[in-house]
Design a protein around this motif. Structure first.
Motif, PDB file in Angstrom:
ATOM      1  N   MET A  67       0.772  -1.039  -0.130  1.00 21.37           N
ATOM      2  CA  MET A  67       0.098   0.133  -0.045  1.00 21.37           C
ATOM      3  C   MET A  67       0.924   1.341   0.053  1.00 21.37           C
ATOM      4  SD  MET A  67      -2.998  -1.087  -0.158  1.00 21.37           S
ATOM      5  CE  MET A  67      -4.656  -1.224   0.384  1.00 21.37           C
ATOM      6  N   ARG A  68       2.044   1.143   0.787  1.00 21.06           N
ATOM      7  CA  ARG A  68       2.964   2.336   0.745  1.00 21.06           C
ATOM      8  C   ARG A  68       3.377   2.607  -0.763  1.00 21.06           C
ATOM      9  NH1 ARG A  68       4.407   0.676   5.780  1.00 21.06           N
ATOM     10  NH2 ARG A  68       5.942  -0.837   5.030  1.00 21.06           N
ATOM     11  N   LYS A  69       3.764   1.481  -1.419  1.00 17.39           N
ATOM     12  CA  LYS A  69       4.271   1.744  -2.624  1.00 17.39           C
ATOM     13  C   LYS A  69       3.110   2.367  -3.838  1.00 17.39           C
ATOM     14  CE  LYS A  69       7.844  -1.895  -3.623  1.00 17.39           C
ATOM     15  NZ  LYS A  69       8.052  -2.857  -4.437  1.00 17.39           N
ATOM     16  N   LEU A  70       1.851   1.953  -3.509  1.00 22.63           N
ATOM     17  CA  LEU A  70       0.912   2.433  -4.237  1.00 22.63           C
ATOM     18  C   LEU A  70       0.204   3.732  -3.931  1.00 22.63           C
ATOM     19  CD1 LEU A  70      -1.458  -0.763  -4.281  1.00 22.63           C
ATOM     20  CD2 LEU A  70      -0.165  -0.094  -6.239  1.00 22.63           C
ATOM     21  N   VAL A  71       0.868   4.259  -2.710  1.00 23.49           N
ATOM     22  CA  VAL A  71       0.439   5.523  -2.471  1.00 23.49           C
ATOM     23  C   VAL A  71       1.649   6.514  -3.041  1.00 23.49           C
ATOM     24  CG1 VAL A  71       0.602   7.182  -0.472  1.00 23.49           C
ATOM     25  CG2 VAL A  71      -0.775   5.349  -0.028  1.00 23.49           C
ATOM     26  N   ARG A  73       3.307   6.023  -5.417  1.00 22.53           N
ATOM     27  CA  ARG A  73       3.046   6.136  -6.967  1.00 22.53           C
ATOM     28  C   ARG A  73       1.944   6.749  -7.544  1.00 22.53           C
ATOM     29  NH1 ARG A  73       6.943   3.206 -10.150  1.00 22.53           N
ATOM     30  NH2 ARG A  73       5.707   4.291 -12.066  1.00 22.53           N
ATOM     31  N   GLY A  74       1.190   7.436  -6.454  1.00 19.82           N
ATOM     32  CA  GLY A  74       0.116   8.133  -6.837  1.00 19.82           C
ATOM     33  C   GLY A  74      -1.271   7.269  -7.251  1.00 19.82           C
ATOM     34  N   ILE A  75      -1.386   5.975  -6.962  1.00 13.84           N
ATOM     35  CA  ILE A  75      -2.523   5.071  -7.328  1.00 13.84           C
ATOM     36  C   ILE A  75      -3.358   5.336  -6.005  1.00 13.84           C
ATOM     37  CG2 ILE A  75      -3.117   2.818  -7.613  1.00 13.84           C
ATOM     38  CD1 ILE A  75      -0.751   2.237  -9.215  1.00 13.84           C
ATOM     39  N   LEU A  76      -2.804   5.380  -4.880  1.00 13.94           N
ATOM     40  CA  LEU A  76      -3.742   5.374  -3.782  1.00 13.94           C
ATOM     41  C   LEU A  76      -3.382   6.445  -2.821  1.00 13.94           C
ATOM     42  CD1 LEU A  76      -3.890   1.728  -2.455  1.00 13.94           C
ATOM     43  CD2 LEU A  76      -5.634   2.836  -3.579  1.00 13.94           C
ATOM     44  N   PHE A  88      -8.744   5.547  -3.653  1.00 16.48           N
ATOM     45  CA  PHE A  88      -8.083   5.825  -4.731  1.00 16.48           C
ATOM     46  C   PHE A  88      -7.862   7.373  -4.967  1.00 16.48           C
ATOM     47  CE2 PHE A  88      -9.931   1.661  -5.641  1.00 16.48           C
ATOM     48  CZ  PHE A  88      -9.013   1.135  -6.334  1.00 16.48           C
ATOM     49  N   LYS A  89      -6.681   7.533  -5.380  1.00 12.52           N
ATOM     50  CA  LYS A  89      -6.215   8.814  -5.681  1.00 12.52           C
ATOM     51  C   LYS A  89      -6.970   9.301  -7.012  1.00 12.52           C
ATOM     52  CE  LYS A  89      -2.578  12.177  -5.391  1.00 12.52           C
ATOM     53  NZ  LYS A  89      -1.260  12.404  -4.781  1.00 12.52           N
ATOM     54  N   LYS A  90      -7.189   8.402  -7.938  1.00  6.93           N
ATOM     55  CA  LYS A  90      -7.892   8.713  -9.286  1.00  6.93           C
ATOM     56  C   LYS A  90      -9.044   7.551  -9.468  1.00  6.93           C
ATOM     57  CE  LYS A  90      -3.970   6.969 -11.984  1.00  6.93           C
ATOM     58  NZ  LYS A  90      -3.039   7.289 -12.875  1.00  6.93           N
ATOM     59  N   ASP A  91      -9.659   7.711 -10.493  1.00  5.02           N
ATOM     60  CA  ASP A  91     -10.819   6.835 -10.620  1.00  5.02           C
ATOM     61  C   ASP A  91     -10.254   5.468 -11.131  1.00  5.02           C
ATOM     62  OD1 ASP A  91     -12.687   5.135 -11.922  1.00  5.02           O
ATOM     63  OD2 ASP A  91     -13.831   7.047 -12.544  1.00  5.02           O
ATOM     64  N   PRO A  92     -10.584   4.190 -10.709  1.00 11.74           N
ATOM     65  CA  PRO A  92      -9.958   3.090 -10.892  1.00 11.74           C
ATOM     66  C   PRO A  92     -10.187   2.724 -12.515  1.00 11.74           C
ATOM     67  CG  PRO A  92     -11.462   2.617  -8.769  1.00 11.74           C
ATOM     68  CD  PRO A  92     -11.534   4.198  -9.313  1.00 11.74           C
ATOM     69  N   TYR A 101       1.751  -2.404 -12.363  1.00  9.34           N
ATOM     70  CA  TYR A 101       2.898  -3.360 -12.674  1.00  9.34           C
ATOM     71  C   TYR A 101       4.211  -2.354 -12.443  1.00  9.34           C
ATOM     72  CZ  TYR A 101       6.576  -6.035 -14.398  1.00  9.34           C
ATOM     73  OH  TYR A 101       7.672  -6.936 -14.663  1.00  9.34           O
ATOM     74  N   GLU A 102       4.201  -1.548 -12.923  1.00  6.65           N
ATOM     75  CA  GLU A 102       5.262  -0.343 -12.906  1.00  6.65           C
ATOM     76  C   GLU A 102       5.481   0.113 -11.491  1.00  6.65           C
ATOM     77  OE1 GLU A 102       4.509   2.241 -16.038  1.00  6.65           O
ATOM     78  OE2 GLU A 102       5.613   0.765 -17.544  1.00  6.65           O
ATOM     79  N   ALA A 103       4.263   0.221 -10.694  1.00  7.14           N
ATOM     80  CA  ALA A 103       4.237   0.917  -9.309  1.00  7.14           C
ATOM     81  C   ALA A 103       4.881  -0.175  -8.611  1.00  7.14           C
ATOM     82  CB  ALA A 103       2.935   1.128  -8.819  1.00  7.14           C
ATOM     83  N   ILE A 104       4.678  -1.543  -8.655  1.00 10.41           N
ATOM     84  CA  ILE A 104       5.131  -2.578  -8.008  1.00 10.41           C
ATOM     85  C   ILE A 104       6.422  -3.157  -8.335  1.00 10.41           C
ATOM     86  CG2 ILE A 104       4.845  -4.857  -7.170  1.00 10.41           C
ATOM     87  CD1 ILE A 104       2.961  -2.706  -5.856  1.00 10.41           C
ATOM     88  N   GLU A 105       6.735  -3.354  -9.568  1.00  7.97           N
ATOM     89  CA  GLU A 105       7.901  -3.959 -10.239  1.00  7.97           C
ATOM     90  C   GLU A 105       8.887  -3.073 -10.841  1.00  7.97           C
ATOM     91  OE1 GLU A 105       8.253  -7.083  -9.399  1.00  7.97           O
ATOM     92  OE2 GLU A 105       6.102  -7.784  -9.008  1.00  7.97           O
TER      93      GLU A 105
END
Length: 158
Positions: A67-71, A73-76, A88-92, A101-105
């Motif tokens: 979740m920290r990674k997703l935050v 990267r601006g996803i959450l 969600f920071k933006k609409d799913p 993928y790029e946020a995680i890997e």
């Protein structure tokens, strides 16, 4: 597209991880996609990590790192306090699997010689490069077409 073609594409999606040693989805990416899909299908706008962890059977501490990674990267986004959680920071519908993928890997890179910072000594004569390049481009295109909302609604066309 035939049902066999759709099954092959679904199979392809489920088993793609593009690392040097294997083509397999990492546990971290799997957990991230499962969590985002669950959140997108929930009616709650603000969801606790405890709830996601319990419902998706993901270890709490492992999920916290994801979740920290997703935050980052601006996803959450996250909020703290008694009513805190993740949202969600933006609409799913605007979050592609490529972005997840790029946020995680990190950037998708099938083999070392496809790294933009390196030039393989066999680059000009390699008879495999075009195959790997084609696979990488098609994978990126495929992941770009599927959104978190598509997964949550179990409806995606590729």
């Amino acid at each position: 597209m035939s049902s066999i073609g759709k099954k092959r594409k679904n199979y392809f999606l489920c088993y793609i991880k593009v690392r040097l040693n294997s083509m397999q989805v990492s546990k971290t990416l799997d957990y991230a996609v499962r969590s985002l899909s669950y959140m997108a299908s929930s009616r709650d706008e603000n969801i606790t990590i405890k709830l996601v962890s319990e419902k998706q059977h993901i270890p709490h501490s492992y999920l916290a790192k994801i979740m920290r990674k997703l935050v980052q990267r601006g996803i959450l986004s996250s909020s703290s306090g008694p009513d805190g959680g993740y949202y969600f920071k933006k609409d799913p519908m605007n979050i592609s699997l490529k972005e997840v993928y790029e946020a995680i890997e990190g950037d998708l890179q099938l083999i070392d010689c496809m790294d933009g910072d390196q030039v393989c000594e066999l680059f000009k004569t390699c008879n495999q490069r075009s195959i790997w390049d084609h696979l990488q481009l098609n994978t990126l295109e495929f992941l770009s077409k599927i959104t978190v909302k598509d997964l949550a609604s179990k409806k995606f066309n590729t």
